[in-house]
Design an enzyme around this catalytic site. Structure first.
Site, PDB file in Angstrom:
ATOM      1  N   CYS A  63     -76.369 -34.249 -11.727  1.00  0.00           N
ATOM      2  CA  CYS A  63     -77.700 -34.122 -12.322  1.00  0.00           C
ATOM      3  C   CYS A  63     -78.323 -32.834 -11.778  1.00  0.00           C
ATOM      4  O   CYS A  63     -77.898 -32.296 -10.782  1.00  0.00           O
ATOM      5  CB  CYS A  63     -78.562 -35.316 -11.923  1.00  0.00           C
ATOM      6  SG  CYS A  63     -77.835 -36.888 -12.375  1.00  0.00           S
TER       7      CYS A  63
ATOM      8  N   ARG B 217     -76.194 -29.300 -16.111  1.00  0.00           N
ATOM      9  CA  ARG B 217     -75.671 -30.330 -15.192  1.00  0.00           C
ATOM     10  C   ARG B 217     -75.905 -31.737 -15.722  1.00  0.00           C
ATOM     11  O   ARG B 217     -75.365 -32.710 -15.202  1.00  0.00           O
ATOM     12  CB  ARG B 217     -76.332 -30.200 -13.809  1.00  0.00           C
ATOM     13  CG  ARG B 217     -75.971 -28.942 -13.039  1.00  0.00           C
ATOM     14  CD  ARG B 217     -76.749 -28.847 -11.758  1.00  0.00           C
ATOM     15  NE  ARG B 217     -76.373 -29.882 -10.830  1.00  0.00           N
ATOM     16  CZ  ARG B 217     -75.431 -29.752  -9.885  1.00  0.00           C
ATOM     17  NH1 ARG B 217     -74.788 -28.607  -9.802  1.00  0.00           N
ATOM     18  NH2 ARG B 217     -75.111 -30.724  -9.062  1.00  0.00           N
TER      19      ARG B 217
ATOM     20  N   TRP C 130     -77.548 -36.908 -15.731  1.00  0.00           N
ATOM     21  CA  TRP C 130     -76.255 -37.202 -16.355  1.00  0.00           C
ATOM     22  C   TRP C 130     -75.989 -38.653 -15.967  1.00  0.00           C
ATOM     23  O   TRP C 130     -75.697 -38.934 -14.800  1.00  0.00           O
ATOM     24  CB  TRP C 130     -75.164 -36.277 -15.845  1.00  0.00           C
ATOM     25  CG  TRP C 130     -73.840 -36.569 -16.474  1.00  0.00           C
ATOM     26  CD1 TRP C 130     -72.827 -37.325 -15.963  1.00  0.00           C
ATOM     27  CD2 TRP C 130     -73.396 -36.151 -17.767  1.00  0.00           C
ATOM     28  NE1 TRP C 130     -71.788 -37.392 -16.823  1.00  0.00           N
ATOM     29  CE2 TRP C 130     -72.096 -36.689 -17.958  1.00  0.00           C
ATOM     30  CE3 TRP C 130     -73.942 -35.392 -18.775  1.00  0.00           C
ATOM     31  CZ2 TRP C 130     -71.364 -36.476 -19.114  1.00  0.00           C
ATOM     32  CZ3 TRP C 130     -73.200 -35.170 -19.927  1.00  0.00           C
ATOM     33  CH2 TRP C 130     -71.945 -35.712 -20.088  1.00  0.00           C
TER      34      TRP C 130
ATOM     35  N   ASN D  64     -79.312 -37.432  -7.380  1.00  0.00           N
ATOM     36  CA  ASN D  64     -78.054 -36.977  -7.980  1.00  0.00           C
ATOM     37  C   ASN D  64     -76.944 -37.652  -7.194  1.00  0.00           C
ATOM     38  O   ASN D  64     -76.898 -37.574  -5.977  1.00  0.00           O
ATOM     39  CB  ASN D  64     -77.929 -35.452  -7.857  1.00  0.00           C
ATOM     40  CG  ASN D  64     -76.591 -34.954  -8.390  1.00  0.00           C
ATOM     41  OD1 ASN D  64     -75.973 -35.608  -9.225  1.00  0.00           O
ATOM     42  ND2 ASN D  64     -76.113 -33.827  -7.888  1.00  0.00           N
ATOM     43  N   GLY D  65     -76.067 -38.398  -7.886  1.00  0.00           N
ATOM     44  CA  GLY D  65     -74.945 -39.029  -7.186  1.00  0.00           C
ATOM     45  C   GLY D  65     -74.819 -40.489  -7.598  1.00  0.00           C
ATOM     46  O   GLY D  65     -75.353 -40.926  -8.616  1.00  0.00           O
TER      47      GLY D  65
ATOM     48  N   GLU E 249     -49.702 -31.134 -21.690  1.00  0.00           N
ATOM     49  CA  GLU E 249     -51.084 -30.695 -21.400  1.00  0.00           C
ATOM     50  C   GLU E 249     -51.088 -29.247 -20.944  1.00  0.00           C
ATOM     51  O   GLU E 249     -51.955 -28.461 -21.342  1.00  0.00           O
ATOM     52  CB  GLU E 249     -51.716 -31.609 -20.359  1.00  0.00           C
ATOM     53  CG  GLU E 249     -53.038 -31.144 -19.799  1.00  0.00           C
ATOM     54  CD  GLU E 249     -54.145 -30.977 -20.848  1.00  0.00           C
ATOM     55  OE1 GLU E 249     -53.969 -31.418 -21.994  1.00  0.00           O
ATOM     56  OE2 GLU E 249     -55.186 -30.389 -20.506  1.00  0.00           O
TER      57      GLU E 249
ATOM     58  N   LYS F  77     -53.260 -26.285 -22.804  1.00  0.00           N
ATOM     59  CA  LYS F  77     -54.209 -25.407 -22.108  1.00  0.00           C
ATOM     60  C   LYS F  77     -53.925 -23.944 -22.420  1.00  0.00           C
ATOM     61  O   LYS F  77     -54.837 -23.152 -22.685  1.00  0.00           O
ATOM     62  CB  LYS F  77     -54.130 -25.663 -20.605  1.00  0.00           C
ATOM     63  CG  LYS F  77     -54.827 -26.941 -20.196  1.00  0.00           C
ATOM     64  CD  LYS F  77     -56.331 -26.753 -20.262  1.00  0.00           C
ATOM     65  CE  LYS F  77     -57.179 -27.902 -20.697  1.00  0.00           C
ATOM     66  NZ  LYS F  77     -56.836 -28.719 -21.786  1.00  0.00           N
TER      67      LYS F  77
ATOM     68  N   GLU G 157     -54.861 -23.142 -26.147  1.00  0.00           N
ATOM     69  CA  GLU G 157     -56.296 -23.095 -26.513  1.00  0.00           C
ATOM     70  C   GLU G 157     -57.074 -22.057 -25.710  1.00  0.00           C
ATOM     71  O   GLU G 157     -58.116 -21.607 -26.144  1.00  0.00           O
ATOM     72  CB  GLU G 157     -56.937 -24.474 -26.402  1.00  0.00           C
ATOM     73  CG  GLU G 157     -56.905 -25.124 -25.053  1.00  0.00           C
ATOM     74  CD  GLU G 157     -57.552 -26.511 -25.094  1.00  0.00           C
ATOM     75  OE1 GLU G 157     -58.369 -26.781 -25.982  1.00  0.00           O
ATOM     76  OE2 GLU G 157     -57.249 -27.314 -24.208  1.00  0.00           O
TER      77      GLU G 157
ATOM     78  N   HIS H  63     -30.923 -31.311 -26.976  1.00  0.00           N
ATOM     79  CA  HIS H  63     -30.907 -31.824 -28.362  1.00  0.00           C
ATOM     80  C   HIS H  63     -31.545 -30.842 -29.325  1.00  0.00           C
ATOM     81  O   HIS H  63     -31.955 -31.214 -30.422  1.00  0.00           O
ATOM     82  CB  HIS H  63     -31.617 -33.186 -28.415  1.00  0.00           C
ATOM     83  CG  HIS H  63     -30.963 -34.221 -27.574  1.00  0.00           C
ATOM     84  ND1 HIS H  63     -29.751 -34.803 -27.894  1.00  0.00           N
ATOM     85  CD2 HIS H  63     -31.325 -34.723 -26.369  1.00  0.00           C
ATOM     86  CE1 HIS H  63     -29.407 -35.650 -26.943  1.00  0.00           C
ATOM     87  NE2 HIS H  63     -30.343 -35.627 -25.992  1.00  0.00           N
TER      88      HIS H  63
ATOM     89  N   LYS I 123     -66.305 -28.256 -28.665  1.00  0.00           N
ATOM     90  CA  LYS I 123     -66.186 -29.172 -27.530  1.00  0.00           C
ATOM     91  C   LYS I 123     -65.999 -30.610 -28.003  1.00  0.00           C
ATOM     92  O   LYS I 123     -65.308 -31.392 -27.384  1.00  0.00           O
ATOM     93  CB  LYS I 123     -67.430 -29.088 -26.632  1.00  0.00           C
ATOM     94  CG  LYS I 123     -67.343 -29.964 -25.377  1.00  0.00           C
ATOM     95  CD  LYS I 123     -66.159 -29.588 -24.529  1.00  0.00           C
ATOM     96  CE  LYS I 123     -65.936 -30.530 -23.367  1.00  0.00           C
ATOM     97  NZ  LYS I 123     -64.630 -30.308 -22.695  1.00  0.00           N
TER      98      LYS I 123
HETATM   99  C1  AGP Z   1     -58.984 -30.421 -24.643  1.00  0.00           C
HETATM  100  O1  AGP Z   1     -58.774 -29.258 -23.869  1.00  0.00           O
HETATM  101  C2  AGP Z   1     -59.373 -30.105 -26.052  1.00  0.00           C
HETATM  102  N1  AGP Z   1     -60.612 -29.411 -26.064  1.00  0.00           N
HETATM  103  C3  AGP Z   1     -59.269 -31.267 -27.012  1.00  0.00           C
HETATM  104  O2  AGP Z   1     -57.906 -31.553 -27.145  1.00  0.00           O
HETATM  105  C4  AGP Z   1     -59.983 -32.571 -26.613  1.00  0.00           C
HETATM  106  O3  AGP Z   1     -59.328 -33.170 -25.534  1.00  0.00           O
HETATM  107  C5  AGP Z   1     -59.921 -33.530 -27.815  1.00  0.00           C
HETATM  108  O4  AGP Z   1     -60.593 -32.924 -28.882  1.00  0.00           O
HETATM  109  C6  AGP Z   1     -60.538 -34.910 -27.525  1.00  0.00           C
HETATM  110  O5  AGP Z   1     -61.896 -34.749 -27.236  1.00  0.00           O
HETATM  111  P1  AGP Z   1     -62.668 -36.021 -26.595  1.00  0.00           P
HETATM  112  O6  AGP Z   1     -61.994 -36.291 -25.278  1.00  0.00           O
HETATM  113  O7  AGP Z   1     -64.100 -35.605 -26.463  1.00  0.00           O
HETATM  114  O8  AGP Z   1     -62.502 -37.187 -27.547  1.00  0.00           O
END
Ligand code: AGP
Length: 620
Positions: A2, A31, A80, A106-107, A489, A493, A496, A512, A615
């Site tokens: 927060c 935050r 938050w 905060n916490g 993953e 990373k 993206e 394979h 996001k």
């Molecule tokens: C993660 O780096 C991406 N931005 C994306 O794959 C994300 O994880 C996915 O869109 C799911 O989002 P959410 O966790 O908010 O549901």
């Protein structure tokens, strides 16, 4: 996480305290933005408070409608949510039962339930669902007994377990703000005839760059002309002074170059906070917010995890642990595929929806479909009050704090941690693990934050390699068992953040087909399992490394410290601390996150807002 601001400066009375507090909250809104509130000590010796759910702009509107009187001191908070929905009642500040003190926090206070019971026994009833209100009532009682706000704060702070930064003002001490901290940040800003407090320097950098760093378990009192600090034993402390050399924008990122880098560094806290408050005094798991009838959970015969992107990889990691601990089959399904494949779902199915934002439309539509089919739906979500938990039967919140960077890092580790807690909770409920086995795994989990910190502290090598690969056009990622979702993953990373083609796949799949991709100089990350665990996997992955190295690959190996078997076949080795096999992804993914962030930064790309991405994907 927060945002917290405190100000005192009687020579600058009238509007300045509120202006400084609101300005500080605006800089700290990243935050937390579930709600915001202020408490002022007015010149006619009274407390004046205002608080509102939603973003800071909602509080600004309230203050325009109902202006607060002139003041000499003030505290402010952007929330938050961790305990209690993001609404007006749960917004901070919280005022003591006798109206004498106002508190912001905060916490997470881990022992708030027992403290709340103590207050109830004294006839004090809660008006909110928060742990913070408990602190406000305790502080009010201690202030009434001591007549000294700083001493009262010291006495109650010693009783709190968990993490906390607390600020408080009292209606009859208009020239004083008191604060304390334990495992949560608090810094002092030093002005002329005025002083400041903040969860980070962004709170007051517009007014002063002279600051003081508060240490663990200290209580600070600020008046217009003095700053006094004592430890929890009451002994006076001389805090370290420093001058802030960040600009305001950097201050919001805690001095890091990007929110992405900051959030990678936040990961030890994100894991630790997600674990906090989830066991009772006897060490049994008590996932309070998982309000699903135990009888229902006992008869579950299948678990389906639905999620997208990084959240889906968190589900993939959790699958191995939950199946091993609970002996329940776990399917992991991309949410946008789930409802179109006519899945077999019924009342004995537990659907687990994993989502940082809680707003991903693909996941939300899958949740609705699952519920229509009679499944019990449990959400693992980071954002309180979001749509997916509202439409689920139960929720297990991660406590990663707001994740600002589009590419998910700390939420990913928090999702895995929460899924482990769910698995252990089911194992405890169904008796597939003995209490001492569960306790041992929980202890292993509590040691993970330090291990992640070790990897972060030793990231110079991976950052250097990343910078040297800024012109890479293709990188492959191999993993096996729990290392397989880690490889995927790591590839995501890099895609993206650095816009580089990357592919993660199971190491056993190499022969394979994918091995045809290997040519001279092809960079390949390999996530190597522990040599101590299922050694057949370790030797198999070593063979995979030999196969690709013999064909010219540049092998970049993530391995457990002390594993020298990899050395003859690795062009680069990034060691990570020894970790139990099923928990290893929490540690082994971190070098891959740092690699992607550093390489993208070396390419001059915006790692917080990568092209084409959002996001939260709120469209199907
Ligand atoms: C993660 O780096 C991406 N931005 C994306 O794959 C994300 O994880 C996915 O869109 C799911 O989002 P959410 O966790 O908010 O549901």
């Amino acid at each position: 996480m927060c945002g917290i601001v405190g100000y005192v400066g009687s020579q600058h009375a009238n509007g300045r305290p509120l202006d400084v507090v609101m300005g500080g909250l605006a800089r700290l809104e990243y935050r937390g933005y579930d709600s915001a509130g202020v408490a002022l000590v007015t010149q006619d010796a009274g407390l004046a408070t205002a608080k509102k759910a939603g973003k800071l702009v909602n509080l600004e509107g309230l203050l325009e409608e109902r202006p607060l009187p002139p003041a000499t001191a003030g505290i402010g908070h952007t929330r938050w949510a961790t305990h209690g929905a993001p609404n007006d009642v749960n917004a901070h500040p919280h005022v003591s039962a006798d109206g004498s003190v106002a508190v912001i926090h905060n916490g997470i206070v881990e022992n708030f339930a027992s403290l709340r019971a103590e207050l109830a026994a004294d006839g004090i009833t809660m008006t909110s669902e928060t742990d913070t209100e408990v602190v406000a009532h305790l502080l009010g009682a201690a202030y009434a007994a001591t007549g000294d706000l700083a001493e009262a704060m010291r006495l109650i702070a010693r009783r709190l377990h968990g993490t906390f930064t607390l600020l408080a003002v009292a209606r009859d001490t208009p020239d004083l703000v008191v604060g304390t901290r334990h495992d949560s940040p608090l810094v002092v800003g030093l002005g002329e005839g005025e002083n400041f407090l903040g969860s980070d320097v962004a709170a007051f950098i517009a007014h002063t760059r002279e600051a003081m760093e508060l240490g663990q378990d200290q209580v600070v009192s600020i008046t217009p002309d003095a700053v006094t600090v004592v430890d929890f034993e009451g002994a006076t402390v001389e805090p370290r002074r420093f001058t802030v050399d960040w600009d305001a924008a950097a201050a919001e990122k805690g001095g890091f170059a990007s929110f992405m880098d900051k959030e990678i560094h936040d990961q030890p806290h994100a894991i630790a906070d997600t674990l906090l408050g989830r066991t009772d005094d006897a060490g049994r798991l008590v996932l309070d917010e998982v309000r699903v009838d135990e009888a229902v959970l006992r008869q579950i015969d299948k678990i389906i995890v639905i999620a997208c992107g990084t959240a889906a990889y968190a589900g993939q990691v959790a699958k191995y642990a939950i199946e091993h601990w609970c002996r329940i089959p776990v399917e992991v399904e991309l949410a946008h595929e789930f409802r179109y494949r006519d899945p077999v779902v019924n009342a004995k199915t537990l659907v687990v929806a994993v989502s940082q934002s809680g707003e991903t439309m693909d996941t939300l539509m899958a949740v609705r479909h699952a519920r229509e089919q009679g499944a019990t739906v449990l959400a693992i979500v980071n954002t309180h009050g979001s749509t997916i938990p509202r439409e689920s039967d139960a929720v297990l919140y991660t406590h990663a704090g707001p994740e600002v960077a589009v590419a998910s890092t700390k939420a990913f580790l928090a999702q895995i941690t929460a899924a482990y807690l769910l698995g252990l909770y089911l194992a405890q409920l169904r008796g597939t693990k003995f209490p001492d086995e569960i306790a041992e795994i929980l202890q292993d989990l509590r040691e993970i934050p330090d291990k992640v910190q070790t990897v972060i502290d030793a990231s110079g090598h991976v950052r250097e390699v990343a910078r040297s690969m800024a012109d890479a056009t293709s990188v492959l990622f191999l993993g096996r068992h729990v290392g397989y979702p880690v490889a995927m993953e790591g590839a995501l990373k890099l895609k993206e953040l650095a816009y580089i083609h990357a592919e993660g796949f199971a190491a056993g799949e190499l022969k394979h087909g994918p091995i045809a991709l290997i040519e001279d100089g092809q960079p390949v990350f390999i996530v190597v399992p522990s040599p101590r665990g299922r050694d057949s996997l370790h030797s198999k992955v070593i063979s995979n490394i030999q196969e690709i190295r013999a064909r010219g690959a540049r092998t970049l190996v993530i391995a457990e410290e002390g594993d020298t078997d990899v050395l003859p076949f690795a062009d680069e080795v990034f060691y990570v601390p020894r970790t139990p096999v099923l928990l290893a992804p929490l540690v082994s993914v971190v070098p891959l996150q740092i690699f992607a962030c550093e390489l993208a930064t070396a390419k001059g790309l915006d790692v917080d807002q990568p092209r084409n991405l959002a996001k939260s994907v709120t469209v199907e």
